[in-house]
Scaffold this motif. Sequence first.
Motif, PDB file in Angstrom:
ATOM      1  N   ALA A 180       0.655  -1.105   0.009  1.00  0.00           N
ATOM      2  CA  ALA A 180       0.054  -0.011  -0.044  1.00  0.00           C
ATOM      3  C   ALA A 180       0.874   1.092  -0.247  1.00  0.00           C
ATOM      4  O   ALA A 180       1.980   1.109   0.625  1.00  0.00           O
ATOM      5  CB  ALA A 180      -0.876   0.024   1.304  1.00  0.00           C
ATOM      6  N   LYS A 181       0.493   2.339  -0.607  1.00  0.00           N
ATOM      7  CA  LYS A 181       0.921   3.341  -0.818  1.00  0.00           C
ATOM      8  C   LYS A 181       0.113   4.606  -0.749  1.00  0.00           C
ATOM      9  O   LYS A 181      -0.840   5.005  -1.561  1.00  0.00           O
ATOM     10  CB  LYS A 181       1.763   3.506  -2.291  1.00  0.00           C
ATOM     11  CG  LYS A 181       2.761   4.813  -2.397  1.00  0.00           C
ATOM     12  CD  LYS A 181       3.991   4.987  -1.800  1.00  0.00           C
ATOM     13  CE  LYS A 181       4.787   5.953  -2.102  1.00  0.00           C
ATOM     14  NZ  LYS A 181       4.392   7.425  -1.905  1.00  0.00           N
ATOM     15  N   ASP A 182       0.568   5.518   0.418  1.00  0.00           N
ATOM     16  CA  ASP A 182      -0.304   6.801   0.310  1.00  0.00           C
ATOM     17  C   ASP A 182       0.455   7.382  -0.699  1.00  0.00           C
ATOM     18  O   ASP A 182       1.695   7.891  -1.064  1.00  0.00           O
ATOM     19  CB  ASP A 182       0.079   7.195   1.846  1.00  0.00           C
ATOM     20  CG  ASP A 182      -0.893   8.801   1.968  1.00  0.00           C
ATOM     21  OD1 ASP A 182      -0.876   9.446   1.100  1.00  0.00           O
ATOM     22  OD2 ASP A 182      -1.097   9.031   3.015  1.00  0.00           O
ATOM     23  N   LEU A 183      -0.386   8.379  -1.509  1.00  0.00           N
ATOM     24  CA  LEU A 183       0.212   9.097  -2.581  1.00  0.00           C
ATOM     25  C   LEU A 183       0.567  10.286  -2.298  1.00  0.00           C
ATOM     26  O   LEU A 183       0.346  11.491  -2.687  1.00  0.00           O
ATOM     27  CB  LEU A 183      -1.236   9.293  -3.682  1.00  0.00           C
ATOM     28  CG  LEU A 183      -1.676   7.935  -4.358  1.00  0.00           C
ATOM     29  CD1 LEU A 183      -2.899   8.155  -5.153  1.00  0.00           C
ATOM     30  CD2 LEU A 183      -0.903   7.029  -4.766  1.00  0.00           C
ATOM     31  N   SER A 184       1.627  10.255  -1.481  1.00  0.00           N
ATOM     32  CA  SER A 184       2.372  11.381  -0.991  1.00  0.00           C
ATOM     33  C   SER A 184       3.931  11.059  -0.828  1.00  0.00           C
ATOM     34  O   SER A 184       4.333   9.938  -1.967  1.00  0.00           O
ATOM     35  CB  SER A 184       2.003  11.987   0.231  1.00  0.00           C
ATOM     36  OG  SER A 184       1.906  10.878   1.344  1.00  0.00           O
ATOM     37  N   ASN A 185       4.589  11.405   0.040  1.00  0.00           N
ATOM     38  CA  ASN A 185       5.912  10.938   0.276  1.00  0.00           C
ATOM     39  C   ASN A 185       5.887  10.048   1.208  1.00  0.00           C
ATOM     40  O   ASN A 185       7.083   9.402   1.512  1.00  0.00           O
ATOM     41  CB  ASN A 185       6.863  12.054   0.688  1.00  0.00           C
ATOM     42  CG  ASN A 185       6.947  13.100  -0.445  1.00  0.00           C
ATOM     43  OD1 ASN A 185       7.052  12.980  -1.499  1.00  0.00           O
ATOM     44  ND2 ASN A 185       6.900  14.451  -0.073  1.00  0.00           N
ATOM     45  N   SER A 186       5.054   9.252   1.744  1.00  0.00           N
ATOM     46  CA  SER A 186       5.076   8.179   2.537  1.00  0.00           C
ATOM     47  C   SER A 186       5.647   6.930   1.928  1.00  0.00           C
ATOM     48  O   SER A 186       5.393   6.780   0.578  1.00  0.00           O
ATOM     49  CB  SER A 186       3.579   7.967   3.151  1.00  0.00           C
ATOM     50  OG  SER A 186       3.129   8.999   3.649  1.00  0.00           O
ATOM     51  N   PRO A 187       6.484   6.050   2.643  1.00  0.00           N
ATOM     52  CA  PRO A 187       6.918   4.696   1.946  1.00  0.00           C
ATOM     53  C   PRO A 187       5.819   3.860   1.752  1.00  0.00           C
ATOM     54  O   PRO A 187       4.725   3.822   2.294  1.00  0.00           O
ATOM     55  CB  PRO A 187       8.031   4.440   3.040  1.00  0.00           C
ATOM     56  CG  PRO A 187       7.374   4.961   4.364  1.00  0.00           C
ATOM     57  CD  PRO A 187       6.700   6.302   4.218  1.00  0.00           C
ATOM     58  N   TRP A 188       6.074   2.769   0.860  1.00  0.00           N
ATOM     59  CA  TRP A 188       5.274   1.497   0.658  1.00  0.00           C
ATOM     60  C   TRP A 188       5.018   0.848   2.172  1.00  0.00           C
ATOM     61  O   TRP A 188       6.264   0.679   2.902  1.00  0.00           O
ATOM     62  CB  TRP A 188       5.716   0.716  -0.244  1.00  0.00           C
ATOM     63  CG  TRP A 188       5.755   1.331  -1.885  1.00  0.00           C
ATOM     64  CD1 TRP A 188       6.484   2.042  -2.530  1.00  0.00           C
ATOM     65  CD2 TRP A 188       4.569   0.889  -2.520  1.00  0.00           C
ATOM     66  NE1 TRP A 188       5.883   2.234  -3.683  1.00  0.00           N
ATOM     67  CE2 TRP A 188       4.734   1.542  -3.790  1.00  0.00           C
ATOM     68  CE3 TRP A 188       3.382   0.142  -2.433  1.00  0.00           C
ATOM     69  CZ2 TRP A 188       3.790   1.616  -4.886  1.00  0.00           C
ATOM     70  CZ3 TRP A 188       2.425   0.212  -3.439  1.00  0.00           C
ATOM     71  CH2 TRP A 188       2.696   0.651  -4.573  1.00  0.00           C
ATOM     72  N   GLU A 189       3.892   0.682   2.235  1.00  0.00           N
ATOM     73  CA  GLU A 189       3.783  -0.214   3.366  1.00  0.00           C
ATOM     74  C   GLU A 189       3.093  -1.990   3.052  1.00  0.00           C
ATOM     75  O   GLU A 189       2.626  -1.718   1.823  1.00  0.00           O
ATOM     76  CB  GLU A 189       2.672   0.320   4.428  1.00  0.00           C
ATOM     77  CG  GLU A 189       2.974   1.743   5.005  1.00  0.00           C
ATOM     78  CD  GLU A 189       1.995   2.204   5.802  1.00  0.00           C
ATOM     79  OE1 GLU A 189       2.340   2.714   6.804  1.00  0.00           O
ATOM     80  OE2 GLU A 189       0.933   2.221   5.382  1.00  0.00           O
ATOM     81  N   PHE A 190       3.425  -2.773   4.067  1.00  0.00           N
ATOM     82  CA  PHE A 190       3.185  -4.133   3.690  1.00  0.00           C
ATOM     83  C   PHE A 190       2.453  -4.953   4.658  1.00  0.00           C
ATOM     84  O   PHE A 190       2.195  -4.578   5.760  1.00  0.00           O
ATOM     85  CB  PHE A 190       4.459  -4.946   3.365  1.00  0.00           C
ATOM     86  CG  PHE A 190       5.618  -4.136   2.237  1.00  0.00           C
ATOM     87  CD1 PHE A 190       5.154  -4.357   0.867  1.00  0.00           C
ATOM     88  CD2 PHE A 190       6.565  -3.366   2.707  1.00  0.00           C
ATOM     89  CE1 PHE A 190       6.000  -3.468   0.151  1.00  0.00           C
ATOM     90  CE2 PHE A 190       7.270  -2.730   1.953  1.00  0.00           C
ATOM     91  CZ  PHE A 190       7.181  -2.969   0.400  1.00  0.00           C
ATOM     92  N   GLY A 191       1.560  -6.027   4.128  1.00  0.00           N
ATOM     93  CA  GLY A 191       0.915  -6.525   4.889  1.00  0.00           C
ATOM     94  C   GLY A 191       0.550  -8.127   4.416  1.00  0.00           C
ATOM     95  O   GLY A 191       0.827  -8.427   3.343  1.00  0.00           O
ATOM     96  N   TYR A 192      -0.197  -8.814   4.987  1.00  0.00           N
ATOM     97  CA  TYR A 192      -0.564 -10.077   4.919  1.00  0.00           C
ATOM     98  C   TYR A 192      -1.958 -10.636   5.294  1.00  0.00           C
ATOM     99  O   TYR A 192      -2.516  -9.877   6.363  1.00  0.00           O
ATOM    100  CB  TYR A 192       0.515 -11.314   5.318  1.00  0.00           C
ATOM    101  CG  TYR A 192       0.441 -11.447   6.811  1.00  0.00           C
ATOM    102  CD1 TYR A 192      -0.375 -12.615   7.142  1.00  0.00           C
ATOM    103  CD2 TYR A 192       1.128 -10.523   7.519  1.00  0.00           C
ATOM    104  CE1 TYR A 192      -0.472 -12.571   8.643  1.00  0.00           C
ATOM    105  CE2 TYR A 192       0.794 -10.736   9.085  1.00  0.00           C
ATOM    106  CZ  TYR A 192       0.063 -11.826   9.426  1.00  0.00           C
ATOM    107  OH  TYR A 192      -0.075 -12.000  10.812  1.00  0.00           O
ATOM    108  N   ALA A 193      -2.580 -11.426   4.593  1.00  0.00           N
ATOM    109  CA  ALA A 193      -3.702 -12.337   5.224  1.00  0.00           C
ATOM    110  C   ALA A 193      -3.461 -13.678   4.866  1.00  0.00           C
ATOM    111  O   ALA A 193      -3.438 -14.075   3.530  1.00  0.00           O
ATOM    112  CB  ALA A 193      -4.934 -11.627   4.557  1.00  0.00           C
ATOM    113  N   LEU A 194      -3.922 -14.677   5.739  1.00  0.00           N
ATOM    114  CA  LEU A 194      -3.972 -16.079   5.337  1.00  0.00           C
ATOM    115  C   LEU A 194      -5.540 -16.428   5.763  1.00  0.00           C
ATOM    116  O   LEU A 194      -6.001 -16.003   6.761  1.00  0.00           O
ATOM    117  CB  LEU A 194      -3.280 -16.882   6.275  1.00  0.00           C
ATOM    118  CG  LEU A 194      -1.545 -16.410   6.285  1.00  0.00           C
ATOM    119  CD1 LEU A 194      -0.729 -17.008   7.028  1.00  0.00           C
ATOM    120  CD2 LEU A 194      -1.028 -16.384   4.539  1.00  0.00           C
ATOM    121  N   GLY A 195      -5.812 -17.301   5.112  1.00  0.00           N
ATOM    122  CA  GLY A 195      -7.400 -17.920   5.311  1.00  0.00           C
ATOM    123  C   GLY A 195      -7.459 -19.322   4.851  1.00  0.00           C
ATOM    124  O   GLY A 195      -6.855 -20.160   3.947  1.00  0.00           O
ATOM    125  N   ALA A 196      -8.246 -20.189   5.729  1.00  0.00           N
ATOM    126  CA  ALA A 196      -8.507 -21.423   5.436  1.00  0.00           C
ATOM    127  C   ALA A 196     -10.290 -21.692   5.753  1.00  0.00           C
ATOM    128  O   ALA A 196     -10.483 -21.401   6.939  1.00  0.00           O
ATOM    129  CB  ALA A 196      -7.849 -22.537   6.155  1.00  0.00           C
TER     130      ALA A 196
END
Length: 295
Positions: A180-196
């Motif tokens: 994910a990226k805020d369309l400014s000078n913020s850096p890219w951020e990361f995450g995850y989701a797992l499901g069963a």
Amino acid sequence: MLIRRGLVLSCVLFLITLCSPHTIKAQENPYFVAYDHYIEEPGNLEIEYFSTFGTQRAGNDFHSFWTEFEYGATAWWTTEFYLDGQTTFGDNTIFTGIRWENRFRPLKREHFINPILYVEYEHKSAADKILKEGEGHDVESDFLTPNAQARRDIRNEMELKLILSSTFKGWNFTENTLAAKDLSNSPWEFGYALGASRPLALKASAKRCTLCPQNFVAGVEMYGGLGDRYHFGLHDTSHYVAPVLGWNLPSGWTLRISPGFGLNDNSHQFLLRWELSREINGFGSMVGRPFRNRQ
């Protein structure tokens, strides 16, 4: 005025689903955060209401909610539009933003691993509390800002996901990675989701019934943040685990519920989510029919 029109539109379209005789419902997964590889049937419109209650240490608990309109544009493309809001107890109720989500399925047939490409644009305020994913260094204390102050912080954000999903002997297993990226000078951020998840029964009953085991899909999902470009990892991130249950009624309605639990001190201790939805089969054809008749 635009916000009021949007909320009125969401109510009108939801009422349409109550009255429409052309509704059917396919078997839905029970996830709230994770996605599998199934997309909407072309021409169908699904209208959904989601609700999340969250506890807040050192602050007031909250109730966030959103209305979602999901449309099957083609056999390989599903597009969705969201209207978000929240109530913080002891504060007030506010509209927090809009989101436009798109999912693309590059492979037509079923494979052992089925990829989905996900792109979403968000225009929201910092008061948004729907917790639809875990990303970056988002933690519980970020939600303590009063609504009057947080709503003035407007954010435009782009989210990208790679969804890898498999179905085997009735079980669905899915893994989502998020950037994910805020369309400014913020850096890219990361995450995850797992499901069963898996239906309680794979064999359908010969009779139409409401409480048959095959109408229920149960499972579990886990999700959280993975830091950002400069500080990737688990430090200062929040993580959750949540059992999930979906009930697909023969009448065309689907009800989902999920109690979620924070796994560390950065997370909300408890989240309770529920959702009610219905699908309008052939919505695109119904809307387009008057225009075709004029030709």
